[in-house]
Design a protein around this motif. Structure first.
Motif, mmCIF file in Angstrom:
data_model
loop_
_atom_site.group_PDB
_atom_site.id
_atom_site.type_symbol
_atom_site.label_atom_id
_atom_site.label_comp_id
_atom_site.label_asym_id
_atom_site.label_seq_id
_atom_site.Cartn_x
_atom_site.Cartn_y
_atom_site.Cartn_z
ATOM 1 N N PHE A 198 1.008 8.678 -7.641
ATOM 2 C CA PHE A 198 1.448 7.648 -6.702
ATOM 3 C C PHE A 198 2.571 6.835 -7.316
ATOM 4 O O PHE A 198 2.752 6.814 -8.535
ATOM 5 N N CYS A 199 3.354 6.167 -6.443
ATOM 6 C CA CYS A 199 4.456 5.300 -6.864
ATOM 7 C C CYS A 199 4.462 4.078 -5.957
ATOM 8 O O CYS A 199 4.400 4.219 -4.733
ATOM 9 N N VAL A 200 4.521 2.897 -6.562
ATOM 10 C CA VAL A 200 4.562 1.642 -5.801
ATOM 11 C C VAL A 200 5.767 0.835 -6.281
ATOM 12 O O VAL A 200 5.718 0.214 -7.331
ATOM 13 N N THR A 248 0.825 -1.202 0.000
ATOM 14 C CA THR A 248 0.000 0.000 0.000
ATOM 15 C C THR A 248 0.860 1.253 0.000
ATOM 16 O O THR A 248 1.983 1.261 0.488
ATOM 17 N N THR A 249 0.296 2.296 -0.571
ATOM 18 C CA THR A 249 0.897 3.626 -0.575
ATOM 19 C C THR A 249 -0.253 4.620 -0.661
ATOM 20 O O THR A 249 -1.415 4.221 -0.729
ATOM 21 N N ARG A 250 0.071 5.899 -0.677
ATOM 22 C CA ARG A 250 -0.967 6.920 -0.801
ATOM 23 C C ARG A 250 -0.795 7.680 -2.105
ATOM 24 O O ARG A 250 0.323 7.969 -2.522
#
Length: 149
Positions: free
Chosen positions: A120-122, A111-113
């Motif tokens: 966003f970046c994952v 998860t990220t925001r």
């Protein structure tokens, strides 16, 4: 013998002679657990190779666009060995939680925001089938269809 007894006998025969493998049952349970009933499904609208600027070194990648009524999700996927990095944006811009679901990840995935501009970046996403879940701050939930990265 009535119909219920006959069906019980047939079910027992299949359980003994050709049981369902535990891995299939586990996959079925996981699929149900990943279900998000109130989510809007964003389906793939475009899938193309990423362009690399002239003179710039970089790996191969893809640009994917998912659409659903009222929203678009644009992602760029870059490869780093067996891992992928997903950079994306939500259109219209919206902030919220971004979750990557994958068979080899824990149930909550990675998860990220997404920031207020929708970016966003994952990093560190394993190769294979993934789905993205966006739980936006306005209460909307968007789920992408499963894609192979």
């Amino acid at each position: 013998m009535n119909d219920d007894e006959l069906m019980a006998g047939v079910r027992h025969a299949f359980d003994v002679l050709d049981p369902v493998p535990e891995s299939v049952l586990a996959a079925a349970r996981a699929a149900i657990a990943w279900r998000t009933p109130s989510a809007v499904l964003a389906e793939p609208a475009q899938d193309r190779p990423a362009r690399t600027a002239a003179g710039v070194r970089g790996g191969t990648g893809r640009v994917l666009t998912f659409t659903c009524p009222g929203s678009t999700v644009e992602i760029e996927v870059s490869e780093n060995g067996r891992e992928r990095e997903i950079n994306g944006r939500l259109v219209p811009s919206s902030s919220g939680l971004v979750q990557v679901r994958h068979r080899d990840l824990p149930p909550d995935g990675i998860t990220t925001r997404a920031e207020s501009a929708g970016l966003f970046c994952v990093p560190g996403v394993p190769e294979g089938l993934v789905s993205l879940v966006f739980r936006l701050d306005d209460g909307t939930t968007i789920v992408t269809s499963w894609i192979r990265l």
